[in-house]
Write a protein that holds these residues in place. Sequence first.
Motif, mmCIF file in Angstrom:
data_model
loop_
_atom_site.group_PDB
_atom_site.id
_atom_site.type_symbol
_atom_site.label_atom_id
_atom_site.label_comp_id
_atom_site.label_asym_id
_atom_site.label_seq_id
_atom_site.Cartn_x
_atom_site.Cartn_y
_atom_site.Cartn_z
ATOM 1 N N GLN A 9 7.678 -7.440 6.614
ATOM 2 C CA GLN A 9 6.388 -7.299 7.200
ATOM 3 C C GLN A 9 6.502 -7.626 8.774
ATOM 4 O O GLN A 9 5.836 -6.987 9.505
ATOM 5 N N GLN A 33 5.327 9.838 4.088
ATOM 6 C CA GLN A 33 5.483 9.859 5.364
ATOM 7 C C GLN A 33 6.001 8.604 6.055
ATOM 8 O O GLN A 33 5.419 7.494 5.503
ATOM 9 N N TYR A 35 4.760 6.648 9.664
ATOM 10 C CA TYR A 35 3.885 6.459 11.069
ATOM 11 C C TYR A 35 4.285 5.410 11.732
ATOM 12 O O TYR A 35 4.792 4.386 11.413
ATOM 13 N N GLN A 37 2.720 3.031 15.021
ATOM 14 C CA GLN A 37 1.301 2.829 15.485
ATOM 15 C C GLN A 37 1.398 1.869 16.867
ATOM 16 O O GLN A 37 2.019 0.762 16.615
ATOM 17 N N GLY A 42 -4.422 4.929 17.499
ATOM 18 C CA GLY A 42 -4.181 5.226 15.831
ATOM 19 C C GLY A 42 -2.694 5.663 15.610
ATOM 20 O O GLY A 42 -1.962 5.782 16.535
ATOM 21 N N PRO A 43 -2.375 5.589 14.158
ATOM 22 C CA PRO A 43 -0.990 5.888 13.755
ATOM 23 C C PRO A 43 -0.633 7.209 14.134
ATOM 24 O O PRO A 43 -1.502 8.145 14.296
ATOM 25 N N LEU A 45 2.306 10.364 13.253
ATOM 26 C CA LEU A 45 3.050 10.812 12.256
ATOM 27 C C LEU A 45 4.529 11.010 13.096
ATOM 28 O O LEU A 45 4.857 11.479 13.912
ATOM 29 N N THR A 48 7.704 13.696 7.692
ATOM 30 C CA THR A 48 7.323 13.748 6.042
ATOM 31 C C THR A 48 8.327 14.249 5.566
ATOM 32 O O THR A 48 9.126 15.079 5.822
ATOM 33 N N LEU A 86 4.152 -1.024 15.284
ATOM 34 C CA LEU A 86 3.992 -1.025 13.948
ATOM 35 C C LEU A 86 4.374 0.141 13.120
ATOM 36 O O LEU A 86 4.150 1.437 13.571
ATOM 37 N N LEU A 88 4.472 2.192 9.561
ATOM 38 C CA LEU A 88 3.734 2.322 8.379
ATOM 39 C C LEU A 88 4.183 3.492 7.347
ATOM 40 O O LEU A 88 4.638 4.396 7.961
ATOM 41 N N LEU A 102 -4.040 9.197 1.258
ATOM 42 C CA LEU A 102 -2.610 8.651 1.286
ATOM 43 C C LEU A 102 -2.853 7.063 0.943
ATOM 44 O O LEU A 102 -3.838 6.436 1.219
ATOM 45 N N PHE A 104 -1.323 3.610 1.770
ATOM 46 C CA PHE A 104 -0.245 2.786 2.816
ATOM 47 C C PHE A 104 0.393 1.828 2.396
ATOM 48 O O PHE A 104 -0.214 0.994 1.724
ATOM 49 N N GLY A 105 1.765 1.614 2.999
ATOM 50 C CA GLY A 105 2.222 0.257 2.939
ATOM 51 C C GLY A 105 1.612 -0.816 3.846
ATOM 52 O O GLY A 105 0.757 -0.570 4.737
ATOM 53 N N GLN A 106 2.064 -1.911 3.769
ATOM 54 C CA GLN A 106 1.286 -3.002 4.540
ATOM 55 C C GLN A 106 1.781 -2.913 6.032
ATOM 56 O O GLN A 106 1.067 -3.612 6.774
ATOM 57 N N GLY A 107 2.673 -2.154 6.127
ATOM 58 C CA GLY A 107 3.276 -2.176 7.721
ATOM 59 C C GLY A 107 4.381 -3.117 8.040
ATOM 60 O O GLY A 107 4.457 -4.259 7.455
#
Lengths: 114, 116
Positions: A9, A33, A35, A37, A42-43, A45, A48, A86, A88, A102, A104-107
């Motif tokens: 994390q 994908q 991303y 941030q 915003g995130p 990309l 992919t 960050l 993601l 999508l 998302f993972g926790q980042g």
Amino acid sequence: TQLLEQSPQFLSIQEGENLTVYCNSSSVFSSLQWYRQEPGEGPVLLVTVVTGGEVKKLKRLTFQFGDARKDSSLHITAAQPGDTGLYLCAGASAGGTSYGKLTFGQGTILTVHP
Amino acid sequence: NAGVTQTPKFQVLKTGQSMTLQCAQDMNHEYMSWYRQDPGMGLRLIHYSVGAGITDQGEVPNGYNVSRSTTEDFPLRLLSAAPSQTSVYFCASSYGSGGSGANVLTFGAGSRLTVL
């Protein structure tokens, strides 16, 4: 409900070190994908991956999709302070059109110190 | 090229108040969605739309309404704000061409909402 477990994390390293971020699930994804941030934005990309076992490189960043399309990793070589941010991971469910939905993972908050 | 535009950027509400977060995209994307981002939880899907007049619920839809009268706009309405809705909200859009292109999301800059 599909889950994506992202680890670690938090990651705090010195400039020049290598690092790997992992994204794992028990579910199969049609694509995955990554991303990045920045604060207050915003995130955006990065990449992919759609084929099991696929490896993509973006300068010092290497992305891999697991053979079973359930996991992925992001490896950064010789990290630089500009890599701070960050990260993601996000997966699209397999089987039919995901319509841009999508999971998302926790980042992972990465800090690279000069 | 503006991409995805969200307004307002910041908002403070009192419990029970209602408000609308605006989202507009100028890329002629067919798919649009709303996510909320909370610390340690990544982004969670609230509602999404596959075209004008068509919307559906995501993972955390309770307390939120959406509508899509045009391809460009996808507003998110909070009917009676609660402190649990304090979050950063992101609107996203993508092509409706099918395949992996549908999952290439373009995000707005976010709207930070605080409910007291």
